[in-house]
Design a protein around this motif. Sequence first.
Motif, PDB file in Angstrom:
ATOM      1  N   ALA A  50       0.832  -1.205   0.000  1.00 22.96           N
ATOM      2  CA  ALA A  50       0.000   0.000   0.000  1.00 22.96           C
ATOM      3  C   ALA A  50       0.868   1.257   0.000  1.00 22.96           C
ATOM      4  CB  ALA A  50      -0.931  -0.003   1.209  1.00 22.96           C
ATOM      5  N   VAL A  51       1.920   1.252   0.805  1.00 25.99           N
ATOM      6  CA  VAL A  51       2.827   2.402   0.865  1.00 25.99           C
ATOM      7  C   VAL A  51       3.537   2.595  -0.470  1.00 25.99           C
ATOM      8  CG1 VAL A  51       4.918   3.333   1.943  1.00 25.99           C
ATOM      9  CG2 VAL A  51       3.179   2.227   3.355  1.00 25.99           C
ATOM     10  N   PHE A  52       3.913   1.497  -1.113  1.00 23.58           N
ATOM     11  CA  PHE A  52       4.581   1.581  -2.414  1.00 23.58           C
ATOM     12  C   PHE A  52       3.700   2.282  -3.440  1.00 23.58           C
ATOM     13  CE2 PHE A  52       4.870  -0.209  -6.708  1.00 23.58           C
ATOM     14  CZ  PHE A  52       6.163   0.175  -7.059  1.00 23.58           C
ATOM     15  N   PHE A  53       2.433   1.903  -3.502  1.00 23.36           N
ATOM     16  CA  PHE A  53       1.550   2.522  -4.498  1.00 23.36           C
ATOM     17  C   PHE A  53       1.232   3.972  -4.145  1.00 23.36           C
ATOM     18  CE2 PHE A  53       0.917  -1.813  -5.979  1.00 23.36           C
ATOM     19  CZ  PHE A  53       0.941  -1.602  -7.352  1.00 23.36           C
ATOM     20  N   ALA A  54       1.137   4.281  -2.857  1.00 23.72           N
ATOM     21  CA  ALA A  54       0.950   5.680  -2.454  1.00 23.72           C
ATOM     22  C   ALA A  54       2.155   6.506  -2.894  1.00 23.72           C
ATOM     23  CB  ALA A  54       0.759   5.772  -0.944  1.00 23.72           C
ATOM     24  N   ALA A  55       3.348   5.957  -2.693  1.00 24.64           N
ATOM     25  CA  ALA A  55       4.572   6.650  -3.095  1.00 24.64           C
ATOM     26  C   ALA A  55       4.672   6.770  -4.611  1.00 24.64           C
ATOM     27  CB  ALA A  55       5.790   5.911  -2.540  1.00 24.64           C
ATOM     28  N   LEU A  56       4.269   5.718  -5.321  1.00 22.01           N
ATOM     29  CA  LEU A  56       4.280   5.741  -6.784  1.00 22.01           C
ATOM     30  C   LEU A  56       3.388   6.862  -7.304  1.00 22.01           C
ATOM     31  CD1 LEU A  56       4.999   4.451  -9.542  1.00 22.01           C
ATOM     32  CD2 LEU A  56       2.993   2.985  -9.252  1.00 22.01           C
ATOM     33  N   GLY A  57       2.165   6.935  -6.792  1.00 24.20           N
ATOM     34  CA  GLY A  57       1.250   7.983  -7.213  1.00 24.20           C
ATOM     35  C   GLY A  57       1.783   9.366  -6.909  1.00 24.20           C
ATOM     36  N   TYR A  58       2.417   9.509  -5.766  1.00 26.65           N
ATOM     37  CA  TYR A  58       2.966  10.796  -5.334  1.00 26.65           C
ATOM     38  C   TYR A  58       4.105  11.245  -6.252  1.00 26.65           C
ATOM     39  CZ  TYR A  58       4.465  14.394  -1.988  1.00 26.65           C
ATOM     40  OH  TYR A  58       4.779  15.580  -1.379  1.00 26.65           O
ATOM     41  N   VAL A  59       5.026  10.336  -6.521  1.00 26.16           N
ATOM     42  CA  VAL A  59       6.176  10.655  -7.369  1.00 26.16           C
ATOM     43  C   VAL A  59       5.735  10.992  -8.794  1.00 26.16           C
ATOM     44  CG1 VAL A  59       8.255   9.707  -8.456  1.00 26.16           C
ATOM     45  CG2 VAL A  59       7.848   9.344  -6.016  1.00 26.16           C
ATOM     46  N   VAL A  60       4.775  10.214  -9.308  1.00 24.31           N
ATOM     47  CA  VAL A  60       4.280  10.465 -10.666  1.00 24.31           C
ATOM     48  C   VAL A  60       3.598  11.825 -10.746  1.00 24.31           C
ATOM     49  CG1 VAL A  60       2.580   9.746 -12.397  1.00 24.31           C
ATOM     50  CG2 VAL A  60       4.053   8.044 -11.326  1.00 24.31           C
ATOM     51  N   TYR A  61       2.766  12.142  -9.749  1.00 24.64           N
ATOM     52  CA  TYR A  61       2.013  13.399  -9.780  1.00 24.64           C
ATOM     53  C   TYR A  61       2.909  14.623  -9.574  1.00 24.64           C
ATOM     54  CZ  TYR A  61      -1.426  16.990  -8.593  1.00 24.64           C
ATOM     55  OH  TYR A  61      -2.165  18.146  -8.565  1.00 24.64           O
ATOM     56  N   VAL A  62       3.701  14.577  -8.513  1.00 24.24           N
ATOM     57  CA  VAL A  62       4.530  15.740  -8.173  1.00 24.24           C
ATOM     58  C   VAL A  62       5.758  15.845  -9.073  1.00 24.24           C
ATOM     59  CG1 VAL A  62       5.957  16.807  -6.379  1.00 24.24           C
ATOM     60  CG2 VAL A  62       3.761  15.778  -5.775  1.00 24.24           C
ATOM     61  N   GLY A  63       6.418  14.706  -9.289  1.00 21.96           N
ATOM     62  CA  GLY A  63       7.665  14.718 -10.042  1.00 21.96           C
ATOM     63  C   GLY A  63       7.493  14.673 -11.545  1.00 21.96           C
ATOM     64  N   VAL A  64       6.968  13.558 -12.046  1.00 18.74           N
ATOM     65  CA  VAL A  64       6.891  13.359 -13.499  1.00 18.74           C
ATOM     66  C   VAL A  64       5.851  14.264 -14.154  1.00 18.74           C
ATOM     67  CG1 VAL A  64       6.560  11.659 -15.329  1.00 18.74           C
ATOM     68  CG2 VAL A  64       7.589  10.955 -13.152  1.00 18.74           C
ATOM     69  N   TYR A  65       4.633  14.298 -13.593  1.00 22.43           N
ATOM     70  CA  TYR A  65       3.545  15.063 -14.210  1.00 22.43           C
ATOM     71  C   TYR A  65       3.701  16.572 -14.005  1.00 22.43           C
ATOM     72  CZ  TYR A  65      -1.137  16.946 -14.984  1.00 22.43           C
ATOM     73  OH  TYR A  65      -2.192  17.702 -15.413  1.00 22.43           O
ATOM     74  N   SER A  66       3.735  17.007 -12.748  1.00 22.09           N
ATOM     75  CA  SER A  66       3.741  18.449 -12.463  1.00 22.09           C
ATOM     76  C   SER A  66       5.000  19.155 -12.955  1.00 22.09           C
ATOM     77  CB  SER A  66       3.579  18.689 -10.960  1.00 22.09           C
ATOM     78  OG  SER A  66       2.329  18.217 -10.506  1.00 22.09           O
ATOM     79  N   LEU A  67       6.153  18.531 -12.754  1.00 15.96           N
ATOM     80  CA  LEU A  67       7.412  19.191 -13.101  1.00 15.96           C
ATOM     81  C   LEU A  67       7.730  19.163 -14.596  1.00 15.96           C
ATOM     82  CD1 LEU A  67       9.780  18.110 -10.186  1.00 15.96           C
ATOM     83  CD2 LEU A  67       8.940  20.415 -10.668  1.00 15.96           C
ATOM     84  N   TYR A  68       7.235  18.147 -15.311  1.00 15.61           N
ATOM     85  CA  TYR A  68       7.631  18.059 -16.718  1.00 15.61           C
ATOM     86  C   TYR A  68       6.475  17.796 -17.701  1.00 15.61           C
ATOM     87  CZ  TYR A  68      10.014  16.832 -21.012  1.00 15.61           C
ATOM     88  OH  TYR A  68      10.411  16.802 -22.314  1.00 15.61           O
ATOM     89  N   MET A  69       5.786  16.658 -17.549  1.00 12.26           N
ATOM     90  CA  MET A  69       4.849  16.211 -18.580  1.00 12.26           C
ATOM     91  C   MET A  69       3.711  17.188 -18.834  1.00 12.26           C
ATOM     92  SD  MET A  69       6.093  13.413 -19.806  1.00 12.26           S
ATOM     93  CE  MET A  69       4.724  12.733 -20.738  1.00 12.26           C
ATOM     94  N   LYS A  70       3.155  17.762 -17.783  1.00 14.91           N
ATOM     95  CA  LYS A  70       2.032  18.685 -17.942  1.00 14.91           C
ATOM     96  C   LYS A  70       2.390  19.859 -18.842  1.00 14.91           C
ATOM     97  CE  LYS A  70      -1.170  21.569 -15.256  1.00 14.91           C
ATOM     98  NZ  LYS A  70      -1.600  21.948 -13.884  1.00 14.91           N
ATOM     99  N   ARG A  71       3.614  20.338 -18.739  1.00 14.89           N
ATOM    100  CA  ARG A  71       4.049  21.515 -19.475  1.00 14.89           C
ATOM    101  C   ARG A  71       4.606  21.214 -20.862  1.00 14.89           C
ATOM    102  NH1 ARG A  71       5.587  25.902 -15.859  1.00 14.89           N
ATOM    103  NH2 ARG A  71       4.931  25.399 -13.744  1.00 14.89           N
ATOM    104  N   ASN A  72       5.021  19.964 -21.075  1.00 15.69           N
ATOM    105  CA  ASN A  72       5.806  19.691 -22.279  1.00 15.69           C
ATOM    106  C   ASN A  72       5.262  18.622 -23.216  1.00 15.69           C
ATOM    107  OD1 ASN A  72       8.423  21.324 -21.801  1.00 15.69           O
ATOM    108  ND2 ASN A  72       8.090  20.288 -19.845  1.00 15.69           N
ATOM    109  N   SER A  73       4.238  17.885 -22.812  1.00 16.40           N
ATOM    110  CA  SER A  73       3.806  16.784 -23.667  1.00 16.40           C
ATOM    111  C   SER A  73       2.300  16.600 -23.669  1.00 16.40           C
ATOM    112  CB  SER A  73       4.466  15.477 -23.201  1.00 16.40           C
ATOM    113  OG  SER A  73       3.981  14.376 -23.937  1.00 16.40           O
ATOM    114  N   VAL A  74       1.781  16.240 -24.826  1.00 15.32           N
ATOM    115  CA  VAL A  74       0.362  15.928 -24.955  1.00 15.32           C
ATOM    116  C   VAL A  74       0.019  14.665 -24.181  1.00 15.32           C
ATOM    117  CG1 VAL A  74       0.562  14.488 -27.017  1.00 15.32           C
ATOM    118  CG2 VAL A  74      -1.524  15.827 -26.651  1.00 15.32           C
ATOM    119  N   TYR A  75       1.052  13.888 -23.827  1.00 12.46           N
ATOM    120  CA  TYR A  75       0.833  12.651 -23.060  1.00 12.46           C
ATOM    121  C   TYR A  75       0.823  12.896 -21.555  1.00 12.46           C
ATOM    122  CZ  TYR A  75       1.784  10.492 -27.550  1.00 12.46           C
ATOM    123  OH  TYR A  75       1.733  10.138 -28.882  1.00 12.46           O
TER     124      TYR A  75
END
Length: 294
Positions: free
Chosen positions: A108-133
């Motif tokens: 459960a902690v792993f998936f909570a951390a996965l969601g957090y890293v994807v949202y804050v790190g991958v999505y917010s910092l890069y993907m949202k601003r730079n890719s249609v994906y």
Amino acid sequence: MFRRYLQVTKPGIIMGNLISVAGGFLLASRGEVDGLLMVATLVGLSLVVASGCAINNCIDRDIDARMQRTKTRVTVTGEMSVKAAFAHGVVLGIAGFALLAYFTNAVAVFFAALGYVVYVGVYSLYMKRNSVYGTLVGSLSGAVPPVVGYCAVTAQFDAGAAILLVMFSLWQMPHSYAIAIFRYKDYEAANIPVLPVAQGIEKAKLHIVLYIAVYALVTMLLPLSGYTGLGFMAVAATTSIWWLVMALRGYRNDVDETKWARQVFGFSILNITILSIAMAVDYHAVAPQLFVFS
């Protein structure tokens, strides 16, 4: 003072996630609910989500300033400093993960951390601003809450958890594209490459229809795999077909695209809320384990 600390966490998003977390938890519990574990899971994940939202507000303050919908956020108006919002987010995150680590389990902690890293790190910092994906990547973090709720009970990632992950990821796509259509001018002003802005509303309409169709099929995997019963199947089929018909209305010549997109968005929330409740009450006592990761 309290108001700004609450607002920066996006309470509407937290409430929406609570429903899906509870749905996943109760589906896995199969009538044998551990009250303390459920409360700890709901509060812990809510704090993690609140943390992610607070830090997202810090990251997105330049974008938010250019969008009508978000220009009054406390990190944009200066009502709350970026430093305070970030510190608030860090404290909430530590508290949330500590609760999950103490009361739940590593999966459960792993998936909570996965969601957090994807949202804050991958999505917010890069993907949202730079890719249609960016929407596709963000959908993964949005699908994590019910999986955390489910795994908090089972302590394993099995077929039921996998179905929930795929199902909620697919749901995120038409939900998000509908927002991007009726908020088209906002996303265009902020130069965010969401599908309607980057590749046109007509393509977004097609993707909305296709994602809803696939989502409808995936929801059927819960009853077909033995995790839920015929009641859930009937509810899922009815709401998904209705949502698909609503999406297809976007192709009418006289359609008001803004109004239509708002309707698709509004029904998406109703749909996932009803399904979360249905899977919480129409569970099966025993479900087959197609695969297990623990």
